[in-house]
Design an enzyme around this catalytic site. Structure first.
Site, short mmCIF file in Angstrom:
data_model
loop_
_atom_site.label_atom_id
_atom_site.label_comp_id
_atom_site.label_asym_id
_atom_site.label_seq_id
_atom_site.Cartn_x
_atom_site.Cartn_y
_atom_site.Cartn_z
N LYS A 216 -5.47 8.14 9.66
CA LYS A 216 -5.83 8.85 10.91
C LYS A 216 -7.29 8.57 11.30
O LYS A 216 -7.60 8.26 12.44
CB LYS A 216 -5.60 10.37 10.74
CG LYS A 216 -4.19 10.73 10.30
CD LYS A 216 -3.99 12.21 10.14
CE LYS A 216 -4.82 12.88 9.05
NZ LYS A 216 -4.54 12.41 7.68
N ARG B 28 -2.44 21.97 11.15
CA ARG B 28 -1.82 21.65 9.86
C ARG B 28 -0.81 22.71 9.44
O ARG B 28 -0.21 22.59 8.38
CB ARG B 28 -2.91 21.59 8.79
CG ARG B 28 -3.29 20.16 8.39
CD ARG B 28 -4.49 20.31 7.55
NE ARG B 28 -4.75 19.35 6.56
CZ ARG B 28 -5.74 18.46 6.63
NH1 ARG B 28 -6.45 18.35 7.73
NH2 ARG B 28 -6.01 17.70 5.62
N ARG C 9 -3.09 18.31 -2.31
CA ARG C 9 -3.19 18.05 -0.87
C ARG C 9 -1.84 17.60 -0.32
O ARG C 9 -1.45 17.97 0.78
CB ARG C 9 -4.28 16.99 -0.61
CG ARG C 9 -5.69 17.52 -0.93
CD ARG C 9 -6.71 16.42 -1.09
NE ARG C 9 -7.06 15.75 0.15
CZ ARG C 9 -7.73 14.60 0.21
NH1 ARG C 9 -8.12 13.99 -0.90
NH2 ARG C 9 -8.01 14.07 1.37
N ARG D 265 -11.27 5.00 -1.34
CA ARG D 265 -11.96 5.30 -0.07
C ARG D 265 -13.43 5.62 -0.29
O ARG D 265 -13.80 6.37 -1.19
CB ARG D 265 -11.27 6.49 0.62
CG ARG D 265 -12.07 7.03 1.80
CD ARG D 265 -11.23 7.82 2.76
NE ARG D 265 -10.76 9.08 2.23
CZ ARG D 265 -9.97 9.92 2.91
NH1 ARG D 265 -9.54 9.59 4.12
NH2 ARG D 265 -9.58 11.05 2.36
N ARG E 242 -15.56 11.15 -1.53
CA ARG E 242 -15.32 12.58 -1.37
C ARG E 242 -14.91 13.22 -2.69
O ARG E 242 -14.18 12.62 -3.47
CB ARG E 242 -14.21 12.80 -0.33
CG ARG E 242 -14.71 12.77 1.08
CD ARG E 242 -13.57 12.75 2.08
NE ARG E 242 -12.57 13.78 1.87
CZ ARG E 242 -11.55 13.99 2.69
NH1 ARG E 242 -11.40 13.24 3.77
NH2 ARG E 242 -10.67 14.95 2.46
P1 ADP Z 1 -6.97 9.76 6.73
O1 ADP Z 1 -8.03 9.96 7.78
O2 ADP Z 1 -5.58 9.83 7.27
O3 ADP Z 1 -7.17 10.63 5.52
P2 ADP Z 1 -8.28 7.15 6.39
O4 ADP Z 1 -8.22 6.57 7.75
O5 ADP Z 1 -9.59 7.64 5.91
O6 ADP Z 1 -7.12 8.26 6.20
O7 ADP Z 1 -7.73 6.04 5.39
C1 ADP Z 1 -7.70 6.26 3.99
C2 ADP Z 1 -8.17 5.00 3.27
O8 ADP Z 1 -7.23 3.94 3.46
C3 ADP Z 1 -9.51 4.49 3.78
O9 ADP Z 1 -10.24 4.00 2.67
C4 ADP Z 1 -9.13 3.36 4.75
O10 ADP Z 1 -10.12 2.35 4.79
C5 ADP Z 1 -7.82 2.86 4.19
N1 ADP Z 1 -6.84 2.51 5.21
C6 ADP Z 1 -6.65 3.11 6.41
N2 ADP Z 1 -5.62 2.53 7.08
C7 ADP Z 1 -5.14 1.57 6.25
C8 ADP Z 1 -4.03 0.63 6.35
N3 ADP Z 1 -3.24 0.62 7.42
N4 ADP Z 1 -3.81 -0.20 5.30
C9 ADP Z 1 -4.61 -0.14 4.19
N5 ADP Z 1 -5.66 0.71 4.04
C10 ADP Z 1 -5.90 1.56 5.06
P1 AMP Z 2 -9.17 16.15 5.51
O1 AMP Z 2 -10.56 15.60 5.72
O2 AMP Z 2 -8.38 16.18 6.78
O3 AMP Z 2 -8.46 15.47 4.38
O4 AMP Z 2 -9.38 17.68 5.11
C1 AMP Z 2 -10.08 18.05 3.94
C2 AMP Z 2 -9.81 19.50 3.60
O5 AMP Z 2 -10.29 20.35 4.65
C3 AMP Z 2 -8.33 19.87 3.46
O6 AMP Z 2 -7.82 19.58 2.18
C4 AMP Z 2 -8.38 21.37 3.74
O7 AMP Z 2 -8.87 22.11 2.62
C5 AMP Z 2 -9.43 21.47 4.83
N1 AMP Z 2 -8.83 21.37 6.19
C6 AMP Z 2 -9.06 20.39 7.11
N2 AMP Z 2 -8.38 20.64 8.24
C7 AMP Z 2 -7.69 21.79 8.04
C8 AMP Z 2 -6.78 22.55 8.82
N3 AMP Z 2 -6.43 22.17 10.07
N4 AMP Z 2 -6.28 23.68 8.28
C9 AMP Z 2 -6.62 24.10 7.05
N5 AMP Z 2 -7.46 23.42 6.24
C10 AMP Z 2 -7.99 22.27 6.72
#
Ligand code: ADP
Ligand code: AMP
Length: 246
Positions: free
Chosen positions: A45, A120, A203, A159, A192
């Site tokens: 995302k 969510r 998660r 990541r 993170r």
């Molecule tokens: P989200 O925001 O859904 O948690 P991220 O966009 O941060 O996910 O992506 C998670 C990890 O996977 C990051 O390290 C990113 O660089 C990598 N990534 C994102 N999209 C892809 C893809 N289509 N294929 C491989 N790796 C990806």
């Molecule tokens: P994310 O960066 O989206 O992976 O979110 C990291 C953490 O933030 C999650 O594991 C939750 O603890 C909290 N969080 C983010 N967005 C929400 C949401 N819309 N509702 C509840 N908790 C959230």
């Protein structure tokens, strides 16, 4: 000339002013769009958001990024959210609904927004609908980053993030030019605290129990576009273009 935000425009470099002006001119022809990106952690995302944001002139609101900033700044919101976040559980609906309610009023959200990681829970989705109804607005599209859980551990544990911008990298799939350093600012990248295989389990449990019903909620409204999020990032971007133009 000082503006309402106390920025002295005379001090802003001409090139920056001109490119902002050009951006606004280009944006004035774009239709408003209100989008939700939904998918498990690591589904891509955050990677896709900047592309959609630039193409459609939207603001990008990632509740996870906002909460992490609040935790780092030790604000009352951050103090309340920290424990649940570290455990990989969701923070309370009221906390996140409050953040979004305030954020979507920002001038940068005038042409619409990308909600990343919100709603969510079904309660958050219902509250969002109420919020938008009051403004005579509605969600146009929900992009569902559909992906098998088995792919996510490698994505999450590899990541690296630039906390100030939310830019994400990956040691194997999207490495920075210099290891551990943000390509744009040259600042250090971090991993993170919750990006471990163990916290990922909680998660994902939260995603399946609490967030999957949100996809059903919007599917009933006929506005979900399903993506093959396991594909390489450039192929996912093409699927998004198609979903947004249909
Ligand atoms: P989200 O925001 O859904 O948690 P991220 O966009 O941060 O996910 O992506 C998670 C990890 O996977 C990051 O390290 C990113 O660089 C990598 N990534 C994102 N999209 C892809 C893809 N289509 N294929 C491989 N790796 C990806
Ligand atoms: P994310 O960066 O989206 O992976 O979110 C990291 C953490 O933030 C999650 O594991 C939750 O603890 C909290 N969080 C983010 N967005 C929400 C949401 N819309 N509702 C509840 N908790 C959230």
């Amino acid at each position: 000339m000082a503006t309402a935000n106390n920025v002295d425009l005379a001090e802003v470099p001409s090139l920056d002013l001109m490119s902002e002006l050009l951006r606004r001119m280009k944006c004035s022809n774009k239709p408003d769009k209100r989008l939700i990106l939904v998918g498990p952690p690591g589904s891509g995302k955050g990677t896709q958001s900047p592309l959609i944001k630039d193409e459609y002139c939207l603001c990008h609101l990632a509740t996870g990024d906002m909460l992490r900033a609040a935790v780092a700044a030790k604000t009352p919101l951050g103090i309340k959210a920290k424990e649940a976040m570290n455990k990989g559980e969701l923070v309370s609906d009221d906390l996140v609904v409050g953040i979004i309610d305030e954020a979507i009023r920002k001038p940068s959200c005038q042409k619409g927004f990308i909600l990343d990681g919100f709603p969510r829970t079904v309660v958050q989705a219902q509250k969002l609908d109420e919020m938008l109804e009051k403004k005579g607005a509605k969600i146009d599209k929900v992009l569902n980053f559909d992906i098998d859980d088995s792919i996510l551990e490698e994505r999450i544990t590899g990541r690296w993030m630039h906390p100030a911008s939310g830019r994400s990298y990956h040691t194997k799939f999207a490495p920075p030019k210099v290891p551990g350093v943000d390509d744009v600012t040259g600042e250090p990248l971090i991993q993170r605290k919750d990006d471990t295989a163990e916290v990922l389990k909680s998660r994902l449990e939260a995603f399946h129990k609490q967030t999957k019903p949100v996809i059903e909620y919007y599917t009933k409204k006929g506005i979900v576009g399903n993506l093959h999020a396991e594909k390489p990032a450039n192929e996912v971007a093409v699927e998004i273009q198609k979903a947004l133009s249909s």
